[in-house]
Design a protein around this motif. Structure first.
Motif, PDB file in Angstrom:
ATOM      1  N   GLU A 159      -1.977  14.930 -79.754  1.00 33.14           N
ATOM      2  CA  GLU A 159      -2.803  14.602 -78.660  1.00 33.14           C
ATOM      3  C   GLU A 159      -3.904  13.182 -78.812  1.00 33.14           C
ATOM      4  N   GLY A 160      -3.616  13.043 -80.306  1.00 30.26           N
ATOM      5  CA  GLY A 160      -4.746  11.567 -80.248  1.00 30.26           C
ATOM      6  C   GLY A 160      -6.310  11.835 -80.220  1.00 30.26           C
ATOM      7  N   ASN A 161      -6.816  10.815 -80.200  1.00 37.00           N
ATOM      8  CA  ASN A 161      -8.232  10.786 -79.945  1.00 37.00           C
ATOM      9  C   ASN A 161      -8.720  10.491 -78.686  1.00 37.00           C
ATOM     10  N   PRO A 162      -9.399  11.406 -77.993  1.00 32.24           N
ATOM     11  CA  PRO A 162      -9.630  11.227 -76.472  1.00 32.24           C
ATOM     12  C   PRO A 162     -10.457  10.252 -76.061  1.00 32.24           C
ATOM     13  N   ASP A 163     -11.420   9.665 -77.301  1.00 35.61           N
ATOM     14  CA  ASP A 163     -12.403   8.705 -76.841  1.00 35.61           C
ATOM     15  C   ASP A 163     -11.423   7.102 -76.774  1.00 35.61           C
ATOM     16  N   GLU A 164     -11.587   6.574 -75.640  1.00 29.89           N
ATOM     17  CA  GLU A 164     -10.797   5.317 -75.075  1.00 29.89           C
ATOM     18  C   GLU A 164     -11.469   4.276 -75.887  1.00 29.89           C
TER      19      GLU A 164
ATOM     20  N   GLU B 104      -6.169   3.848 -58.327  1.00 31.29           N
ATOM     21  CA  GLU B 104      -4.729   4.226 -58.455  1.00 31.29           C
ATOM     22  C   GLU B 104      -3.923   3.923 -59.611  1.00 31.29           C
ATOM     23  N   TYR B 105      -4.469   2.681 -60.029  1.00 31.95           N
ATOM     24  CA  TYR B 105      -3.719   2.268 -61.408  1.00 31.95           C
ATOM     25  C   TYR B 105      -4.281   3.103 -62.647  1.00 31.95           C
ATOM     26  N   ARG B 106      -5.422   3.425 -62.385  1.00 32.06           N
ATOM     27  CA  ARG B 106      -6.133   4.341 -63.852  1.00 32.06           C
ATOM     28  C   ARG B 106      -5.402   5.621 -63.635  1.00 32.06           C
ATOM     29  N   GLU B 107      -5.202   6.196 -62.575  1.00 32.20           N
ATOM     30  CA  GLU B 107      -4.435   7.502 -62.421  1.00 32.20           C
ATOM     31  C   GLU B 107      -2.973   7.374 -62.893  1.00 32.20           C
ATOM     32  N   LYS B 108      -2.559   6.104 -62.525  1.00 33.06           N
ATOM     33  CA  LYS B 108      -0.905   6.111 -63.234  1.00 33.06           C
ATOM     34  C   LYS B 108      -0.791   5.956 -64.403  1.00 33.06           C
ATOM     35  N   THR B 109      -1.921   5.375 -65.158  1.00 33.91           N
ATOM     36  CA  THR B 109      -1.774   5.181 -66.710  1.00 33.91           C
ATOM     37  C   THR B 109      -2.241   6.434 -67.261  1.00 33.91           C
ATOM     38  N   ARG B 110      -3.210   7.177 -66.689  1.00 32.66           N
ATOM     39  CA  ARG B 110      -3.600   8.356 -67.231  1.00 32.66           C
ATOM     40  C   ARG B 110      -2.579   9.565 -67.382  1.00 32.66           C
ATOM     41  N   ARG B 111      -1.825   9.430 -66.299  1.00 32.97           N
ATOM     42  CA  ARG B 111      -0.602  10.117 -66.526  1.00 32.97           C
ATOM     43  C   ARG B 111       0.302  10.164 -67.757  1.00 32.97           C
TER      44      ARG B 111
ATOM     45  N   MET C  59      -0.477   8.029 -70.417  1.00 31.48           N
ATOM     46  CA  MET C  59      -1.333   7.898 -71.803  1.00 31.48           C
ATOM     47  C   MET C  59      -1.978   9.282 -72.098  1.00 31.48           C
ATOM     48  N   LYS C  60      -2.092  10.056 -71.050  1.00 35.88           N
ATOM     49  CA  LYS C  60      -2.889  11.362 -71.181  1.00 35.88           C
ATOM     50  C   LYS C  60      -4.345  10.796 -71.798  1.00 35.88           C
ATOM     51  N   LYS C  61      -4.748   9.846 -71.287  1.00 34.33           N
ATOM     52  CA  LYS C  61      -6.043   9.364 -71.750  1.00 34.33           C
ATOM     53  C   LYS C  61      -6.675   8.129 -70.732  1.00 34.33           C
ATOM     54  N   ASP C  62      -7.906   7.971 -70.630  1.00 27.83           N
ATOM     55  CA  ASP C  62      -8.192   6.956 -69.761  1.00 27.83           C
ATOM     56  C   ASP C  62      -8.174   5.375 -70.388  1.00 27.83           C
ATOM     57  N   LEU C  63      -8.307   4.630 -69.690  1.00 26.41           N
ATOM     58  CA  LEU C  63      -8.458   3.287 -70.118  1.00 26.41           C
ATOM     59  C   LEU C  63      -9.774   3.111 -70.234  1.00 26.41           C
TER      60      LEU C  63
END
Length: 361
Positions: free
Chosen positions: A50-55, A219-226, A228-232
């Protein structure tokens, strides 16, 4: 593991190699003096994919610790008063956690699956590149059977210098696609030193550090979150590493070529810079500069992802931003040299300085 140590705020990393009767290496212990694991860290280690959730950390993608399994079948971690043992049962990875005598350090113990040839020089070359952009780790020490073999140190001999202040650019400088806004740029000299039992080498670099605000649509943040399973991140740092002085004098070149041990100048980007995402990837910059930024790599971290349309948008604009920051730094240097050497004085810049500027350009 050096990236993990840097995320934990460590200043020193120790690599201890244990050989079999002075021959091949059979064990490796890697320790750091960063903060000990929290309960959240232990829980995450049992779910390393799952990696580190801290962006804001380097360890974004959950593949860093997997590299341990290329060497060891049953690695073990000790941090504070806890240990965690990994073991494969068929194709399933299981963990066993236990109490231990308290240690202020975090150590990864690895018994090699197969004995490995002792190549300290190669490991030192890796440590050189690993230290290039660490924020807290300043030293990597390598020992073999308890005897110090090599130490790589990093230091900053002079203070940070602002080359683009936010007061001068109240609105910042935006990237071509306006995903990033550069607010401040600083530079400082950086020195890397390699010490062995017989010789010491040192090389000076110039580190340029830019602070970027991230401007993304929901919208872009949501696309990348899906994906990467993580926020930018909301803010990030982009750094460039140049040679402090371009020195190709015969004496220096001869000393480096005759040295059997790794030379500190082997980190130099003069033969072609690399793109770093924590560690260096296989991609180059095409210029005499190394670039480090929170680019999104492919899962094995060997290349930057330009295939996925959403991740490619981030990567392309961030690479373009590196070009903008390079120009800001270059213009600052040119202003400095213009004020230092005036035609009326009859003075000319030293050839090495001119060569450095040409390489930068």
């Amino acid at each position: 593991l050096i990236q993990n140590a840097d995320d934990a705020g460590a200043t020193e990393v120790s690599v201890e190699l244990c050989s079999r009767a002075g021959g091949d290496i059979v064990k490796m212990y890697v320790s750091n003096n960063g903060r000990v694991f929290t309960e959240t860290d232990w829980t995450r280690m049992t779910k390393i994919a799952e990696g580190n959730p801290d962006e804001n950390t380097i360890g974004m993608f959950g593949v860093g610790f997997y590299s341990v399994f290329s060497l060891a079948e049953q690695p073990m971690i000790q941090s504070g008063a806890q240990t965690l043992l990994f073991r494969w049962q068929g194709d399933q990875l299981v963990t066993y956690r236990a109490e231990a005598v308290y240690s202020p350090k975090t150590t990864v113990y690895m018994n090699y699956r197969e004995p490995q040839r002792c190549d300290v020089n190669r490991m030192c070359q890796f440590a050189l590149r690993a230290l290039a952009f660490t924020r807290s780790v300043l030293q990597v020490q390598i020992t073999v059977d308890g005897t110090p073999a090599m130490t790589v140190d990093k230091c900053f001999p002079r203070a940070v210098e602002a080359i683009m202040a936010s007061a001068a650019y109240p609105k910042g400088v935006s990237s071509p696609q306006e995903m990033f806004c550069c607010r401040e740029v600083h530079q400082r000299p950086m020195a890397i030193r390699v010490r062995t039992a017989t010789e010491t080498s040192e090389h000076e670099f110039q580190l340029v550090d830019a602070r970027l605000d991230v401007r993304l649509t929901p919208e872009y943040r949501e696309k990348t979150r899906r994906i990467m399973k993580k926020d930018l991140p909301q803010m990030l740092s982009l750094r460039l590493l140049y040679d402090a002085v371009w020195d190709d004098s015969p004496a220096v070149t001869r000393a480096q070529s005759q040295s059997k041990a790794p030379h500190a100048s082997q980190l130099s980007p003069r033969a072609g810079g690399s793109v770093f995402v924590g560690l260096s990837t296989h991609q180059t910059t095409g210029a005499a500069v190394h670039i480090s930024a929170q680019l999104i790599p492919t899962i094995e971290r060997e290349a930057i992802d330009f295939q996925d349309q959403w991740l490619a948008m981030w990567n392309r604009d961030l690479v373009r931003t590196a070009g903008v920051v390079a120009r800001i730094a270059y213009d600052f240097q040119m202003r400095q040299h213009r004020s230092a050497w005036r035609p009326s004085d009859g003075a000319a810049p030293p050839p090495q300085v001119l060569a450095t500027l040409a390489a930068h350009a």
